[in-house]
Design an enzyme around this catalytic site. Structure first.
Site, PDB file in Angstrom:
ATOM      1  N   LYS A 161       0.843  -1.200   0.000  1.00 50.96           N
ATOM      2  CA  LYS A 161       0.000   0.000   0.000  1.00 50.96           C
ATOM      3  C   LYS A 161       0.878   1.250   0.000  1.00 50.96           C
ATOM      4  CE  LYS A 161      -3.376   2.518   2.901  1.00 50.96           C
ATOM      5  NZ  LYS A 161      -4.222   2.467   4.121  1.00 50.96           N
TER       6      LYS A 161
ATOM      7  N   GLU B 226      -9.710   3.223   2.202  1.00 56.29           N
ATOM      8  CA  GLU B 226      -9.220   3.352   0.828  1.00 56.29           C
ATOM      9  C   GLU B 226      -8.092   2.373   0.521  1.00 56.29           C
ATOM     10  OE1 GLU B 226      -8.021   4.978   3.275  1.00 56.29           O
ATOM     11  OE2 GLU B 226      -5.881   4.716   2.904  1.00 56.29           O
TER      12      GLU B 226
ATOM     13  N   ARG C 226      -7.727  -0.788   1.148  1.00 58.81           N
ATOM     14  CA  ARG C 226      -8.207  -2.051   0.575  1.00 58.81           C
ATOM     15  C   ARG C 226      -8.663  -1.873  -0.866  1.00 58.81           C
ATOM     16  NH1 ARG C 226     -12.288  -2.603   5.488  1.00 58.81           N
ATOM     17  NH2 ARG C 226     -10.445  -1.644   6.414  1.00 58.81           N
TER      18      ARG C 226
ATOM     19  N   LYS D  30     -10.751  12.350   8.184  1.00 58.45           N
ATOM     20  CA  LYS D  30     -10.215  12.012   9.497  1.00 58.45           C
ATOM     21  C   LYS D  30     -10.223  13.248  10.399  1.00 58.45           C
ATOM     22  CE  LYS D  30      -6.933   8.382   8.081  1.00 58.45           C
ATOM     23  NZ  LYS D  30      -7.535   7.272   8.836  1.00 58.45           N
TER      24      LYS D  30
HETATM   25  N1  BES Z   1      -4.381   4.319   6.846  1.00 55.85           N
HETATM   26  C1  BES Z   1      -5.484   3.992   7.683  1.00 55.85           C
HETATM   27  C2  BES Z   1      -5.122   3.012   8.791  1.00 55.85           C
HETATM   28  C3  BES Z   1      -4.164   3.486   9.858  1.00 55.85           C
HETATM   29  C4  BES Z   1      -4.613   3.866  11.100  1.00 55.85           C
HETATM   30  C5  BES Z   1      -2.791   3.455   9.641  1.00 55.85           C
HETATM   31  C6  BES Z   1      -3.717   4.264  12.078  1.00 55.85           C
HETATM   32  C7  BES Z   1      -1.910   3.844  10.605  1.00 55.85           C
HETATM   33  C8  BES Z   1      -2.365   4.237  11.826  1.00 55.85           C
HETATM   34  C9  BES Z   1      -6.593   3.365   6.851  1.00 55.85           C
HETATM   35  O1  BES Z   1      -6.694   3.802   5.551  1.00 55.85           O
HETATM   36  C10 BES Z   1      -7.872   3.689   7.525  1.00 55.85           C
HETATM   37  O2  BES Z   1      -8.225   4.831   7.566  1.00 55.85           O
HETATM   38  N2  BES Z   1      -8.552   2.671   8.019  1.00 55.85           N
HETATM   39  C11 BES Z   1      -9.786   2.840   8.683  1.00 55.85           C
HETATM   40  C12 BES Z   1     -10.751   1.814   8.161  1.00 55.85           C
HETATM   41  C13 BES Z   1     -12.158   2.007   8.630  1.00 55.85           C
HETATM   42  C14 BES Z   1     -12.752   3.237   7.983  1.00 55.85           C
HETATM   43  C15 BES Z   1     -12.966   0.766   8.264  1.00 55.85           C
HETATM   44  C16 BES Z   1      -9.552   2.650  10.176  1.00 55.85           C
HETATM   45  O3  BES Z   1      -8.788   1.774  10.550  1.00 55.85           O
HETATM   46  O4  BES Z   1     -10.130   3.419  10.954  1.00 55.85           O
HETATM   47 ZN    ZN Z   2      -5.005   4.566   4.718  1.00 50.92          ZN
HETATM   48 MN    MN Z   3      -7.882   5.554   5.400  1.00 53.88          MN
END
Ligand code: BES
Ligand code: ZN
Ligand code: MN
Length: 520
Positions: free
Chosen positions: A266, A350, A352, A278
């Site tokens: 990724k 995003e 995935r 976010k």
């Molecule tokens: N890049 C983030 C995941 C992440 C979180 C990486 C903290 C490093 C530190 C990913 O794209 C994300 O936002 N995931 C969401 C998924 C959810 C919306 C189902 C998450 O984990 O909150």
């Molecule tokens: Zn992400």
């Molecule tokens: Mn994300």
């Protein structure tokens, strides 16, 4: 970078700035090496030990001037913890702590004996080299008044027994190559997102690939659109920064594997969350959301540098995730490269989406023997495992277990999470084939992996969720605050291990005429 060589002559005779010696906790007698140093110093080590002034606890360092009684100007004692619990990883940490002292005291050269007489000179020499080089790493590109010499320790000699010379040299080379490429990955992760753009990462990958005879390909958004990688293109459309799909192929003359190992990382250069924005707090850390891509880049470069006889393909979907008038909206449906329709419930899931297309594109194009993907995919893996382990999921029990073992051996530890059939119900959509987030709360890391599973089918596959381990928020022994370059060590060794000992299932399938392995 500090120059590292081997020393098979007597380490006590070498004129140097400092001699690094390991010290165990609660050890009754001093090792032969320590005893001879102790007698040269008039019994001072034994005395300090008796008084409890030095204990040998992991992380402890004691710097002593030798007043000409040893060939080294200083003696640096590095605590190793209890003798029974020493691993390559504890040597890596002790070497990191020792290197920090050498740097802070401006000592330009040293001899280390931390891997001397080891039962596993290959792994332990590698660990000592990595601990040293990775500890000395600093990211100061944007500092106006930088430290004069970011790598103050100019050279380090790693002491090895004559009989272990070949093994130690192998370890030294692995340590040097893997550290160099881990540092490249760290740099990409530490650069701000306005510098480490998909374009910049593609350019870096191209330059590094060219130096090593690795084939480089890059597809831009228009091309990806025509090819039908709509899940990737959908995410990219929200951003003004041009996206790329980067593909690297290393094909040595006589590879151990006919069909390649596919690595997918990724490479999300900034994750704002998109329309599902976010919160502002800590959002700046999302410049590191490309760490999976940096890890596969560092890995394929290491495989080439080491000349491993392994055919490897690395695929890096690179884009930002931004809110805009053209961004994905919750409720939108996209048709992925493999034909699966996806309902986008949350635009922040995003990773995935871009991995889905990178995985199925990589599998259809290169017919790999197996796939490893690595991604900062879910906040949930931080909840589950914190910073101590990455999440391991997949469709092949043997591959999962082999990954766990290599993780243990390399100090980039992971722990398995299940992918029970029932979890797949959580990503059923009312309007499309699947949705990009779970319909029920909970098991976020598993939901992410269940989603990815739709894009790998039967190919043996392992997914590494490094969201909790890709960067650290305070200094650790060989991990300065910031990006860790997580995954280069684990994947380089995993690729080597899988080439030397193919998956039993893959062997069976190959014997049946290249049929793909079944899901475990
Ligand atoms: N890049 C983030 C995941 C992440 C979180 C990486 C903290 C490093 C530190 C990913 O794209 C994300 O936002 N995931 C969401 C998924 C959810 C919306 C189902 C998450 O984990 O909150
Ligand atoms: Zn992400
Ligand atoms: Mn994300």
């Amino acid at each position: 970078m500090t120059k590292i060589d081997l020393l098979t002559a007597d380490p006590l005779k070498k004129k140097t700035g400092a001699l690094v010696l390991g010290l165990f906790e609660e050890e009754k007698t001093l090792s032969p090496l320590l005893s001879s140093v102790d007698s040269a110093l008039g019994g001072e080590i034994a005395r300090m030990r008796k008084n409890g002034e030095i204990r040998g606890k992991a992380g402890e360092t004691t710097l002593l001037p030798t007043y000409g009684r040893l060939s080294a100007r200083f003696l640096l004692l590095a605590g190793l913890g209890k003798a029974g619990s020493v691993t390559s990883e504890s040597l890596r940490k002790a070497s990191g702590s020792a290197a920090a002292v050498l740097r802070s005291r401006n000592i330009p050269e040293a001899v280390t004996t931390l891997a001397l007489g080891s039962a596993d000179p290959v792994a332990d020499t590698e660990a000592v080299v990595e601990g040293t080089l990775l500890s000395l790493y600093r990211f100061e590109t944007y500092k106006s008044d930088r430290e004069e010499a970011p790598y103050a320790l100019k050279s380090l000699s790693v002491a090895a027994e004559k009989k272990d010379e070949k093994a130690a040299e192998t370890g030294r080379r692995f340590g040097e190559v893997i550290s160099r490429n881990t540092i490249l990955a760290r740099d990409l992760g530490n650069h701000p997102a306005n510098v480490a753009t998909p374009t910049m990462i593609a350019k870096t990958a191209e330059e590094e690939a060219r130096k090593r005879g690795i084939t480089f390909l890059s597809y831009d958004r228009e091309k990806l659109d025509r090819m039908g990688l709509n899940a990737l293109v959908g995410v990219a459309r929200g951003s003004d920064e041009p996206a790329r799909l980067i593909v690297l192929e290393y094909r040595p003359d006589k590879p151990a594997n006919d069909r390649p190992f596919l690595l997918v990382g990724k490479t999300l250069t900034f994750d704002s969350g998109g329309i599902s924005l976010k919160p502002a707090d800590k959002m700046e850390l999302m410049k590191g959301d490309m760490s999976g891509g940096a890890a596969v880049l560092g890995t394929i470069l290491s495989v080439a540098d080491l000349g491993l006889p392994v055919h490897v393909v690395a695929v890096m979907p690179a884009t930002e995730n931004m809110p805009s008038g053209r961004a994905n909206k919750p409720g939108d449906v996209v048709k992925a490269y493999n034909g699966t329709t996806i309902e986008i419930i949350n635009t922040d899931a995003e990773g995935r989406l871009i991995l889905a297309d990178a995985l199925s594109f990589g599998i259809r194009t290169y017919h790999p023997r197996l796939v490893v993907d690595v991604a900062t995919l879910t906040g949930a893996v931080v909840v589950a495992l914190g910073g101590q382990a990455l999440g391991i999921l997949g469709n092949n029990e043997e591959l999962i277990e082999r990954t766990r073992k290599v993780g243990e051996a390399t100090g980039e530890r992971g722990w398995p999470l299940p992918l029970f059939e029932e979890y797949f119900d959580q990503i059923k959509s009312d309007v499309a084939d699947i949705r990009n987030t779970g319909s029920k709360g909970g098991a976020g890391t598993i939901t992410g992996a269940a989603f990815l599973h739709h894009f790998v089918d039967e190919t043996p596959w392992v997914h590494l969720d490094i969201a909790g381990t890709a960067w650290v928020d305070s200094n650790e022994p060989y991990k300065p605050k910031g990006n860790v370059g997580m995954g280069v060590r684990l994947m380089t060794h995993l690729v080597k291990d899988l080439a030397e000992h193919p998956l039993a299932e893959a062997e069976k399938a190959a014997a049946k005429g290249g049929r793909k392995a079944r899901r475990a």
